[in-house]
Write a protein that holds these residues in place. Structure first.
Motif, PDB file in Angstrom:
ATOM      1  N   ALA A 239     -56.123 -97.027  29.798  1.00  0.00           N
ATOM      2  CA  ALA A 239     -56.902 -96.439  28.707  1.00  0.00           C
ATOM      3  C   ALA A 239     -57.949 -97.419  28.191  1.00  0.00           C
ATOM      4  O   ALA A 239     -59.038 -97.016  27.762  1.00  0.00           O
ATOM      5  N   TYR A 240     -57.637 -98.723  28.244  1.00  0.00           N
ATOM      6  CA  TYR A 240     -58.542 -99.766  27.756  1.00  0.00           C
ATOM      7  C   TYR A 240     -59.505-100.276  28.831  1.00  0.00           C
ATOM      8  O   TYR A 240     -60.376-101.096  28.550  1.00  0.00           O
ATOM      9  N   GLY A 241     -59.314 -99.854  30.071  1.00  0.00           N
ATOM     10  CA  GLY A 241     -60.175-100.337  31.144  1.00  0.00           C
ATOM     11  C   GLY A 241     -59.797-101.715  31.665  1.00  0.00           C
ATOM     12  O   GLY A 241     -60.611-102.382  32.311  1.00  0.00           O
ATOM     13  N   VAL A 242     -58.561-102.151  31.421  1.00  0.00           N
ATOM     14  CA  VAL A 242     -58.077-103.442  31.923  1.00  0.00           C
ATOM     15  C   VAL A 242     -57.460-103.217  33.297  1.00  0.00           C
ATOM     16  O   VAL A 242     -56.521-102.424  33.436  1.00  0.00           O
ATOM     17  N   ASP A 243     -57.985-103.906  34.325  1.00  0.00           N
ATOM     18  CA  ASP A 243     -57.535-103.598  35.686  1.00  0.00           C
ATOM     19  C   ASP A 243     -57.116-104.823  36.496  1.00  0.00           C
ATOM     20  O   ASP A 243     -56.910-104.734  37.703  1.00  0.00           O
ATOM     21  N   GLN A 244     -56.982-105.985  35.841  1.00  0.00           N
ATOM     22  CA  GLN A 244     -56.496-107.181  36.527  1.00  0.00           C
ATOM     23  C   GLN A 244     -55.284-107.734  35.782  1.00  0.00           C
ATOM     24  O   GLN A 244     -55.308-107.868  34.556  1.00  0.00           O
ATOM     25  N   PHE A 245     -54.243-108.087  36.556  1.00  0.00           N
ATOM     26  CA  PHE A 245     -52.996-108.551  35.959  1.00  0.00           C
ATOM     27  C   PHE A 245     -52.448-109.763  36.704  1.00  0.00           C
ATOM     28  O   PHE A 245     -52.618-109.881  37.927  1.00  0.00           O
TER      29      PHE A 245
ATOM     30  N   GLU B  87     -62.997-107.898  27.165  1.00  0.00           N
ATOM     31  CA  GLU B  87     -63.931-106.975  27.802  1.00  0.00           C
ATOM     32  C   GLU B  87     -64.973-106.478  26.795  1.00  0.00           C
ATOM     33  O   GLU B  87     -66.156-106.337  27.134  1.00  0.00           O
ATOM     34  N   ALA B  88     -64.547-106.229  25.553  1.00  0.00           N
ATOM     35  CA  ALA B  88     -65.474-105.751  24.526  1.00  0.00           C
ATOM     36  C   ALA B  88     -66.531-106.797  24.198  1.00  0.00           C
ATOM     37  O   ALA B  88     -67.643-106.454  23.775  1.00  0.00           O
ATOM     38  N   MET B  89     -66.194-108.100  24.412  1.00  0.00           N
ATOM     39  CA  MET B  89     -67.152-109.172  24.156  1.00  0.00           C
ATOM     40  C   MET B  89     -67.973-109.520  25.392  1.00  0.00           C
ATOM     41  O   MET B  89     -68.695-110.515  25.409  1.00  0.00           O
ATOM     42  N   GLY B  90     -67.838-108.711  26.440  1.00  0.00           N
ATOM     43  CA  GLY B  90     -68.653-108.906  27.632  1.00  0.00           C
ATOM     44  C   GLY B  90     -68.040-109.811  28.676  1.00  0.00           C
ATOM     45  O   GLY B  90     -68.696-110.168  29.657  1.00  0.00           O
ATOM     46  N   GLY B  91     -66.761-110.182  28.506  1.00  0.00           N
ATOM     47  CA  GLY B  91     -66.096-111.054  29.467  1.00  0.00           C
ATOM     48  C   GLY B  91     -65.248-110.272  30.454  1.00  0.00           C
ATOM     49  O   GLY B  91     -65.135-109.046  30.384  1.00  0.00           O
ATOM     50  N   ARG B  92     -64.657-110.997  31.403  1.00  0.00           N
ATOM     51  CA  ARG B  92     -63.752-110.402  32.397  1.00  0.00           C
ATOM     52  C   ARG B  92     -62.368-110.928  32.100  1.00  0.00           C
ATOM     53  O   ARG B  92     -62.180-112.127  31.864  1.00  0.00           O
ATOM     54  N   SER B  93     -61.380-110.049  32.115  1.00  0.00           N
ATOM     55  CA  SER B  93     -60.045-110.449  31.666  1.00  0.00           C
ATOM     56  C   SER B  93     -58.986-110.257  32.741  1.00  0.00           C
ATOM     57  O   SER B  93     -59.116-109.407  33.631  1.00  0.00           O
ATOM     58  N   ILE B  94     -57.936-111.066  32.638  1.00  0.00           N
ATOM     59  CA  ILE B  94     -56.716-110.908  33.426  1.00  0.00           C
ATOM     60  C   ILE B  94     -55.572-110.912  32.425  1.00  0.00           C
ATOM     61  O   ILE B  94     -55.351-111.911  31.728  1.00  0.00           O
ATOM     62  N   ALA B  95     -54.866-109.805  32.313  1.00  0.00           N
ATOM     63  CA  ALA B  95     -53.751-109.712  31.374  1.00  0.00           C
ATOM     64  C   ALA B  95     -52.470-110.157  32.064  1.00  0.00           C
ATOM     65  O   ALA B  95     -52.116-109.641  33.128  1.00  0.00           O
TER      66      ALA B  95
ATOM     67  N   ARG C 154     -44.389 -99.344  32.469  1.00  0.00           N
ATOM     68  CA  ARG C 154     -45.253 -98.192  32.726  1.00  0.00           C
ATOM     69  C   ARG C 154     -46.133 -97.890  31.506  1.00  0.00           C
ATOM     70  O   ARG C 154     -47.291 -97.501  31.648  1.00  0.00           O
ATOM     71  N   ARG C 155     -45.592 -98.077  30.319  1.00  0.00           N
ATOM     72  CA  ARG C 155     -46.398 -97.923  29.097  1.00  0.00           C
ATOM     73  C   ARG C 155     -47.556 -98.913  29.096  1.00  0.00           C
ATOM     74  O   ARG C 155     -48.696 -98.558  28.771  1.00  0.00           O
ATOM     75  N   ASP C 156     -47.278-100.170  29.477  1.00  0.00           N
ATOM     76  CA  ASP C 156     -48.330-101.186  29.505  1.00  0.00           C
ATOM     77  C   ASP C 156     -49.422-100.826  30.510  1.00  0.00           C
ATOM     78  O   ASP C 156     -50.615-101.037  30.258  1.00  0.00           O
ATOM     79  N   LEU C 157     -49.038-100.309  31.669  1.00  0.00           N
ATOM     80  CA  LEU C 157     -50.027 -99.916  32.667  1.00  0.00           C
ATOM     81  C   LEU C 157     -50.885 -98.758  32.163  1.00  0.00           C
ATOM     82  O   LEU C 157     -52.107 -98.732  32.388  1.00  0.00           O
ATOM     83  N   LEU C 158     -50.272 -97.804  31.483  1.00  0.00           N
ATOM     84  CA  LEU C 158     -51.030 -96.690  30.915  1.00  0.00           C
ATOM     85  C   LEU C 158     -51.987 -97.179  29.822  1.00  0.00           C
ATOM     86  O   LEU C 158     -53.151 -96.755  29.763  1.00  0.00           O
ATOM     87  N   THR C 159     -51.507 -98.067  28.971  1.00  0.00           N
ATOM     88  CA  THR C 159     -52.349 -98.612  27.907  1.00  0.00           C
ATOM     89  C   THR C 159     -53.524 -99.377  28.508  1.00  0.00           C
ATOM     90  O   THR C 159     -54.670 -99.250  28.057  1.00  0.00           O
ATOM     91  N   ALA C 160     -53.248-100.177  29.532  1.00  0.00           N
ATOM     92  CA  ALA C 160     -54.310-100.939  30.190  1.00  0.00           C
ATOM     93  C   ALA C 160     -55.350-100.000  30.810  1.00  0.00           C
ATOM     94  O   ALA C 160     -56.556-100.245  30.721  1.00  0.00           O
TER      95      ALA C 160
ATOM     96  N   ARG D  37     -48.828-101.149  42.295  1.00  0.00           N
ATOM     97  CA  ARG D  37     -49.480-100.566  43.475  1.00  0.00           C
ATOM     98  C   ARG D  37     -49.312 -99.045  43.489  1.00  0.00           C
ATOM     99  O   ARG D  37     -50.227 -98.305  43.834  1.00  0.00           O
ATOM    100  N   ALA D  38     -48.104 -98.591  43.093  1.00  0.00           N
ATOM    101  CA  ALA D  38     -47.847 -97.151  43.080  1.00  0.00           C
ATOM    102  C   ALA D  38     -48.622 -96.476  41.958  1.00  0.00           C
ATOM    103  O   ALA D  38     -49.044 -95.316  42.090  1.00  0.00           O
ATOM    104  N   PHE D  39     -48.831 -97.188  40.844  1.00  0.00           N
ATOM    105  CA  PHE D  39     -49.552 -96.621  39.709  1.00  0.00           C
ATOM    106  C   PHE D  39     -51.028 -96.397  40.041  1.00  0.00           C
ATOM    107  O   PHE D  39     -51.591 -95.348  39.753  1.00  0.00           O
ATOM    108  N   SER D  40     -51.658 -97.407  40.654  1.00  0.00           N
ATOM    109  CA  SER D  40     -53.071 -97.276  41.031  1.00  0.00           C
ATOM    110  C   SER D  40     -53.430 -98.305  42.094  1.00  0.00           C
ATOM    111  O   SER D  40     -53.205 -99.501  41.899  1.00  0.00           O
ATOM    112  N   PRO D  41     -54.015 -97.866  43.196  1.00  0.00           N
ATOM    113  CA  PRO D  41     -54.436 -98.814  44.238  1.00  0.00           C
ATOM    114  C   PRO D  41     -55.648 -99.640  43.826  1.00  0.00           C
ATOM    115  O   PRO D  41     -56.015-100.586  44.517  1.00  0.00           O
ATOM    116  N   ASP D  42     -56.279 -99.265  42.708  1.00  0.00           N
ATOM    117  CA  ASP D  42     -57.480 -99.975  42.266  1.00  0.00           C
ATOM    118  C   ASP D  42     -57.174-101.216  41.423  1.00  0.00           C
ATOM    119  O   ASP D  42     -58.089-101.994  41.116  1.00  0.00           O
ATOM    120  N   LEU D  43     -55.920-101.393  41.029  1.00  0.00           N
ATOM    121  CA  LEU D  43     -55.567-102.571  40.231  1.00  0.00           C
ATOM    122  C   LEU D  43     -55.564-103.823  41.100  1.00  0.00           C
ATOM    123  O   LEU D  43     -55.192-103.777  42.274  1.00  0.00           O
TER     124      LEU D  43
END
Length: 249
Positions: free
Chosen positions: A85-91, A56-64, A77-83, A118-124
């Motif tokens: 914070a980093y703006g990563v929203d596709q898994f 994402e920092a290099m201007g690309g779109r990512s799927i973790a 849950r830690r990974d979802l929180l970290t994501a 889904r419970a963490f965020s409907p936007d993922l």
């Protein structure tokens, strides 16, 4: 509808991200997004969420990619929180290859990871992997599906016809780097049927795997049956980019 090319990145097994950045920069001419595996083939790698942030920092779109093998519910849950914070929203959630050492944890399944996300965020946006067999009903709740890599267009199209879904499906296309690579994969993953003639060509021509994969990408695109391709170029990403950049423009 745009035919999408999702290019898989080889994540680093050391703290050096130089090669990751080179892969992203090289493949950005053809990739719509990048998939970052999670401790693929049972080896420890830099966090897929961290590498996704680098994309994402290099201007690309990512799927973790996150596997259920290596984490319990608290770790997930830690990974979802970290994501977040980093703006990563596709898994992409997967079961995970057999670990080279240690044991598999049993707290999570792909199904429970989807429910938890889904419970963490409907936007993922969350996806799941599918094999070339009947699709379980619960996987239809995913936002997209990554279909197992294979070498037969006929098998891919048979699966697509037998498993109609409304979500995007990305057909897996794997670049074979050598005849030894082909034999190793065939021994490790019995479901992957590698044509004998391709293995023979690889013995004489180191580019045969690149040529076959690029031809399959175009065949999948021309079939109109898939939203795109999940391309796994392994170490041959420069050659793949060179072959496909002019064709896919």
């Amino acid at each position: 509808m745009t035919f999408e090319l999702v290019c898989e990145i080889e994540p680093p097994t050391t703290p050096d991200l130089k090669r990751v950045r080179h892969q992203i920069g090289t493949l950005s001419t053809i990739a719509h997004s990048f998939l970052i595996p999670d401790n693929h083939i049972g080896r420890a790698t830099v966090s897929s969420v961290a590498v996704a942030h680098e994309v994402e920092a290099m201007g690309g779109r990512s799927i973790a990619c996150l596997n259920s093998r290596d984490r319990n519910l608290l770790g997930f849950r830690r990974d979802l929180l970290t994501a977040a914070a980093y703006g990563v929203d596709q898994f992409l959630f997967v079961y995970g290859d057999k670990p080279t050492s240690g044991n598999r944890t049993s707290d999570l399944t792909v199904r429970s990871m989807i429910d938890e996300a889904r419970a963490f965020s409907p936007d993922l946006r969350v996806g799941a992997a599918a094999g070339l067999r009947p699709l379980p009903g619960w996987k239809r709740a995913a936002d997209f599906l990554f279909l197992q890599a294979g070498f037969s267009m006929e098998a891919l199209l048979r699966w697509r016809e037998a498993n109609p879904v409304d979500v995007p499906v990305y057909a897996g296309v794997l670049v074979l780097a050598s005849a030894n690579h082909a034999r190793t994969l065939a021994a490790a993953i019995p479901d992957i049927a590698i044509p004998d003639d391709l293995v023979t060509r690889l013995t004489a021509d180191r580019m045969a795997g690149v040529d076959a994969a690029c031809a399959q990408v175009l065949a999948v695109r021309d079939s109109g049956a898939f939203a795109g391709v999940h391309l796994i170029p392994v170490s041959r990403y420069r050659d793949v980019e060179s072959r496909l950049s002019a064709t896919l423009r």
